[in-house]
Design a protein around this motif. Sequence first.
Motif, PDB file in Angstrom:
ATOM      1  N   ARG A   3      26.043-102.023 -45.681  1.00  0.00           N
ATOM      2  CA  ARG A   3      25.529-102.678 -44.477  1.00  0.00           C
ATOM      3  C   ARG A   3      24.197-102.047 -44.087  1.00  0.00           C
ATOM      4  N   SER A   4      23.322-102.852 -43.505  1.00  0.00           N
ATOM      5  CA  SER A   4      21.994-102.376 -43.111  1.00  0.00           C
ATOM      6  C   SER A   4      22.020-101.685 -41.756  1.00  0.00           C
ATOM      7  N   ILE A   5      21.221-100.640 -41.648  1.00  0.00           N
ATOM      8  CA  ILE A   5      21.018 -99.964 -40.366  1.00  0.00           C
ATOM      9  C   ILE A   5      20.035-100.803 -39.556  1.00  0.00           C
ATOM     10  N   VAL A   6      20.398-101.112 -38.299  1.00  0.00           N
ATOM     11  CA  VAL A   6      19.508-101.891 -37.441  1.00  0.00           C
ATOM     12  C   VAL A   6      18.930-101.068 -36.302  1.00  0.00           C
ATOM     13  N   ASP A   7      19.568 -99.941 -35.967  1.00  0.00           N
ATOM     14  CA  ASP A   7      19.067 -99.103 -34.874  1.00  0.00           C
ATOM     15  C   ASP A   7      19.861 -97.810 -34.849  1.00  0.00           C
ATOM     16  N   PHE A   8      19.470 -96.925 -33.949  1.00  0.00           N
ATOM     17  CA  PHE A   8      20.172 -95.664 -33.744  1.00  0.00           C
ATOM     18  C   PHE A   8      20.369 -95.434 -32.255  1.00  0.00           C
ATOM     19  N   VAL A   9      21.496 -94.822 -31.907  1.00  0.00           N
ATOM     20  CA  VAL A   9      21.769 -94.382 -30.536  1.00  0.00           C
ATOM     21  C   VAL A   9      22.403 -93.004 -30.632  1.00  0.00           C
ATOM     22  N   GLN A  10      22.478 -92.324 -29.500  1.00  0.00           N
ATOM     23  CA  GLN A  10      23.179 -91.045 -29.471  1.00  0.00           C
ATOM     24  C   GLN A  10      24.511 -91.219 -28.769  1.00  0.00           C
ATOM     25  N   GLU A  12      28.017 -89.377 -26.815  1.00  0.00           N
ATOM     26  CA  GLU A  12      28.150 -88.569 -25.593  1.00  0.00           C
ATOM     27  C   GLU A  12      27.826 -87.094 -25.804  1.00  0.00           C
ATOM     28  N   VAL A  13      27.848 -86.614 -27.043  1.00  0.00           N
ATOM     29  CA  VAL A  13      27.476 -85.214 -27.314  1.00  0.00           C
ATOM     30  C   VAL A  13      26.131 -85.140 -28.043  1.00  0.00           C
ATOM     31  N   PHE A  14      25.376 -86.228 -27.990  1.00  0.00           N
ATOM     32  CA  PHE A  14      24.009 -86.314 -28.510  1.00  0.00           C
ATOM     33  C   PHE A  14      23.899 -86.276 -30.032  1.00  0.00           C
ATOM     34  N   ASP A  15      24.978 -86.616 -30.725  1.00  0.00           N
ATOM     35  CA  ASP A  15      24.899 -86.810 -32.169  1.00  0.00           C
ATOM     36  C   ASP A  15      24.368 -88.219 -32.416  1.00  0.00           C
ATOM     37  N   TRP A  16      23.627 -88.393 -33.515  1.00  0.00           N
ATOM     38  CA  TRP A  16      23.048 -89.696 -33.827  1.00  0.00           C
ATOM     39  C   TRP A  16      24.070 -90.605 -34.501  1.00  0.00           C
ATOM     40  N   VAL A  17      24.030 -91.871 -34.072  1.00  0.00           N
ATOM     41  CA  VAL A  17      24.928 -92.903 -34.565  1.00  0.00           C
ATOM     42  C   VAL A  17      24.072 -94.077 -35.041  1.00  0.00           C
ATOM     43  N   ALA A  18      24.297 -94.511 -36.278  1.00  0.00           N
ATOM     44  CA  ALA A  18      23.605 -95.689 -36.806  1.00  0.00           C
ATOM     45  C   ALA A  18      24.349 -96.935 -36.346  1.00  0.00           C
ATOM     46  N   LEU A  19      23.598 -97.924 -35.876  1.00  0.00           N
ATOM     47  CA  LEU A  19      24.156 -99.240 -35.563  1.00  0.00           C
ATOM     48  C   LEU A  19      23.938-100.101 -36.796  1.00  0.00           C
ATOM     49  N   LEU A  20      25.012-100.645 -37.332  1.00  0.00           N
ATOM     50  CA  LEU A  20      24.943-101.426 -38.566  1.00  0.00           C
ATOM     51  C   LEU A  20      24.923-102.918 -38.261  1.00  0.00           C
ATOM     52  N   ASP A  21      24.380-103.697 -39.186  1.00  0.00           N
ATOM     53  CA  ASP A  21      24.258-105.142 -38.954  1.00  0.00           C
ATOM     54  C   ASP A  21      25.599-105.857 -38.837  1.00  0.00           C
ATOM     55  N   CYS A  22      26.678-105.225 -39.239  1.00  0.00           N
ATOM     56  CA  CYS A  22      28.017-105.816 -39.105  1.00  0.00           C
ATOM     57  C   CYS A  22      28.593-105.608 -37.706  1.00  0.00           C
ATOM     58  N   GLY A  23      27.944-104.724 -36.918  1.00  0.00           N
ATOM     59  CA  GLY A  23      28.437-104.421 -35.580  1.00  0.00           C
ATOM     60  C   GLY A  23      29.126-103.075 -35.483  1.00  0.00           C
ATOM     61  N   HIS A  24      29.440-102.471 -36.607  1.00  0.00           N
ATOM     62  CA  HIS A  24      30.064-101.146 -36.569  1.00  0.00           C
ATOM     63  C   HIS A  24      29.021-100.073 -36.306  1.00  0.00           C
TER      64      HIS A  24
END
Length: 154
Positions: A3-10, A12-24
């Motif tokens: 799945r493609s990465i569409v964005d990043f968010v942090q 609650e403990v400021f670790d980076w999370v990839a937002l995938l095009d599937c919604g996960h």
Amino acid sequence: MQRSIVDFVQDEVFDWVALLDCGHRQHVRHNPPLVFRPWVLSEEGRTSQIGAHLQCLRCERFELPEHYKPYRASPVFTEDSVPAALRKDHSTRGSVWGRIHVLEGRLRYVVDIWSTDVTLTPEAPGIVVPDVLHRVEPMGPVRFFVEFYAALDT
């Protein structure tokens, strides 16, 4: 499933999370020697990964993203009214998920890329993963509909 990465968010403990095009969402950590992702440490590095692919095991487990909500449903189909297109390989578009609800009877649900061939019943609905070819086949008298899900809030 890639799945493609569409964005990043942090989180609650400021670790980076990839937002995938599937919604996960998937944590992306730089944790040598186990995981080597130095790009996650800078905004430029993360930006360079937009469009890159990650393996999404949650798609392969047919897990509907938690923040997805139903937004419409198909008509109720029977063994006589199920469209021919649903009996052939087809997929939902983009990040649209589905849940197949069987009201009465049994419905065969096939997803060839994952060697999935299951019988759906009123007690066992099916999950439709975006962009994944699948098909259904009535197993005698049946009534079912498909409920479609999307990210209505993030």
